[in-house]
Design a protein around this motif. Structure first.
Motif, short mmCIF file in Angstrom:
data_model
loop_
_atom_site.label_atom_id
_atom_site.label_comp_id
_atom_site.label_asym_id
_atom_site.label_seq_id
_atom_site.Cartn_x
_atom_site.Cartn_y
_atom_site.Cartn_z
N ILE A 1 102.32 38.19 39.68
CA ILE A 1 103.15 36.77 39.73
C ILE A 1 103.08 36.13 38.40
O ILE A 1 101.73 35.69 38.20
N GLY A 2 103.74 35.86 37.85
CA GLY A 2 103.97 35.16 36.25
C GLY A 2 103.34 33.79 36.45
O GLY A 2 103.70 33.16 37.55
N ALA A 3 102.81 33.38 35.37
CA ALA A 3 102.27 31.87 35.35
C ALA A 3 103.48 30.90 35.72
O ALA A 3 104.42 31.24 34.99
N GLY A 4 103.04 29.74 36.48
CA GLY A 4 104.28 28.83 36.61
C GLY A 4 105.39 28.99 37.61
O GLY A 4 106.40 28.60 37.81
N SER A 5 105.18 30.28 38.49
CA SER A 5 106.21 30.63 39.24
C SER A 5 106.34 30.20 40.67
O SER A 5 105.26 29.60 40.92
N VAL A 6 107.57 29.90 41.19
CA VAL A 6 107.72 29.43 42.74
C VAL A 6 108.26 30.68 43.26
O VAL A 6 109.38 31.23 43.11
N VAL A 7 107.54 31.33 44.22
CA VAL A 7 107.65 32.38 45.07
C VAL A 7 108.28 32.21 46.38
O VAL A 7 107.30 31.61 47.21
N LEU A 8 109.56 32.25 46.57
CA LEU A 8 109.78 31.88 48.16
C LEU A 8 110.25 33.32 49.13
O LEU A 8 110.62 33.14 50.10
N LYS A 9 110.27 34.54 48.49
CA LYS A 9 110.68 35.55 49.11
C LYS A 9 109.45 36.88 48.86
O LYS A 9 108.85 36.52 47.94
N ASP A 10 109.90 37.90 49.61
CA ASP A 10 108.91 38.84 49.57
C ASP A 10 108.75 39.53 48.14
O ASP A 10 109.81 39.57 47.46
N VAL A 11 107.79 39.94 47.45
CA VAL A 11 107.69 40.59 46.24
C VAL A 11 107.25 42.04 46.56
O VAL A 11 106.06 42.41 47.18
N PRO A 12 107.93 43.11 46.16
CA PRO A 12 107.74 44.56 46.46
C PRO A 12 106.52 44.94 45.51
O PRO A 12 106.05 44.30 44.38
N PRO A 13 105.75 45.81 46.15
CA PRO A 13 104.68 46.28 45.61
C PRO A 13 104.77 47.01 44.17
O PRO A 13 105.95 47.32 44.07
N ARG A 14 103.88 46.59 43.08
CA ARG A 14 103.95 47.00 41.86
C ARG A 14 104.99 46.67 40.89
O ARG A 14 105.31 47.18 39.91
N THR A 15 105.29 45.48 41.27
CA THR A 15 106.37 44.67 40.49
C THR A 15 105.94 43.39 39.91
O THR A 15 104.97 42.82 40.26
N THR A 16 106.85 42.88 39.19
CA THR A 16 106.39 41.52 38.45
C THR A 16 107.55 40.62 38.89
O THR A 16 108.70 40.71 38.58
N ALA A 17 106.99 39.38 39.12
CA ALA A 17 107.94 38.36 39.68
C ALA A 17 107.52 37.08 38.75
O ALA A 17 106.39 36.57 38.58
N VAL A 18 108.68 36.53 38.17
CA VAL A 18 108.14 35.26 37.16
C VAL A 18 109.51 34.30 37.27
O VAL A 18 110.72 34.84 37.40
N GLY A 19 109.22 33.11 37.28
CA GLY A 19 110.16 32.02 37.28
C GLY A 19 110.23 31.09 38.21
O GLY A 19 109.57 31.26 39.02
N ASN A 20 111.18 30.25 38.23
CA ASN A 20 111.46 29.39 39.27
C ASN A 20 112.96 28.96 39.59
O ASN A 20 113.42 28.43 38.79
N PRO A 21 113.30 29.54 40.61
CA PRO A 21 112.69 30.67 41.72
C PRO A 21 112.43 31.79 40.84
O PRO A 21 113.07 32.36 40.07
#
Length: 336
Positions: A281-301
């Protein structure tokens, strides 16, 4: 009437968490607190500490086997530190070298930090020791945490440094004790420890939260973890991270963090959602849904790098690499 004093009984130590010299015949308390007047006296003072404690703790290795290796390493590091900084002799003695186990040294550190005028360090020391000596799972998890800090945080120069100076590590161990009390139904005491940890370390982990082992809380300031949150093994979390709810929803309402996850600074993960094993999960992100294994989530949302249908899959465990910026070119055309 004059007070009657029994001269045969040694006076109590001014530091109640330090084993008194009469508890072990190998101790010579005068040696450790002799005033320094010359450089050669400082060297002799440090040498006495090294020699005395090599003798005192030699039997621990035989009695406890491999499990004491980390504690022996910590003592060795402490002695080496004293060779460089003899001025720290009293501090290192009371914090490490006077203790016969890692459990005792950790209990001492936590009790000193979390005590206040109405909550004595002696009371807290006894509480922490009673929990730690009876729960091998906590001890094993604590050792994994310490190794994680040493191996993954380049700012950690030694195990001694981690034990004495890393508030993320100390806050995590205090939570382990508070969580044990929570499970025992001693919720008032568990919440008291949570409050003191929040006040002292700026780390607010509800005692009901479940935390795995091999945890790195890097810097840790501003970390908030809700009551029903679950954090897996070998997770790395940076500062100003919130694992929170979405409002006044009751019941199971907080995030579930998988094994090997890396959560960047300033991230908010909200609600009863799942962050899959090995995700980043990248810095400063807002996560509201599931994140799959071995993936990268970043941003808002937060969005998946590579897109929802074909996200880029990580080939390494992010909490081990501590790489916060890989694949940024695939995500953004931002340039400086």
């Amino acid at each position: 009437m004059a007070t009657c004093i029994d001269s045969s009984t040694p006076p109590p130590s001014r530091k109640p968490n330090i084993p008194h010299q009469h508890d072990d015949p190998s101790f010579n308390f005068v040696k450790f607190y002799r005033p320094f007047s010359h450089n050669h006296e400082k060297n002799l003072h440090t040498q006495r500490i090294v020699e005395d404690f090599e003798h005192v703790h030699l039997h621990d290795k035989v009695e406890n086997g491999v499990e004491v290796d980390l504690w022996l390493k910590i003592q060795e590091e402490a002695r080496l530190d004293l060779e460089q900084e003899p001025i720290l002799s009293s501090y290192y003695f009371s914090s490490i070298l006077s203790h016969k186990s890692l459990e005792s040294a950790l209990s001492n550190q936590l009790s000193i930090h979390l005590s206040n005028l109405s909550l004595s360090s002696t009371t807290l020391f006894d509480l922490f020791m009673n929990i730690l000596v009876d729960d091998q799972d906590i001890i094993d998890a604590m050792k994994d945490d310490m190794k994680a800090v040493k191996e993954r945080d380049p700012a950690c120069i030694s195990y001694v440094h981690c034990l004495l100076n890393f508030k993320g590590f100390l806050a995590c161990q205090a939570h382990r004790v508070a969580h044990k009390l929570w499970l025992q139904g001693r919720k008032v005491l568990a919440l008291l420890i949570q409050n003191r940890v929040s006040e002292v370390f700026a780390v607010d982990i509800h005692p009901g939260a479940k935390i795995g082992r091999g945890i790195l809380l890097d810097h840790a300031t501003g970390l908030v973890v809700g009551e029903t949150a679950v954090v897996g093994n070998n997770v790395a979390i940076l500062h100003n991270v919130t694992l929170g709810g979405t409002g006044k929803v009751c019941g199971d309402r907080h995030p579930k963090i998988g094994d090997g996850v890396l959560i960047g600074a300033g991230t908010c993960i909200l609600g009863n959602i799942k962050i899959g094993d090995g995700a980043k999960i990248g810095a400063g992100s807002v996560v509201l849904k599931d994140v799959p294994p071995r993936t990268t989530a970043v941003g808002n949302p937060a969005k998946l790098i590579g897109g929802k249908d074909n996200p880029i899959m990580l080939d390494k465990i992010p909490s081990s690499t501590m790489d916060h910026t890989s694949y940024i070119s695939e995500w953004s055309d931002y340039v400086i």
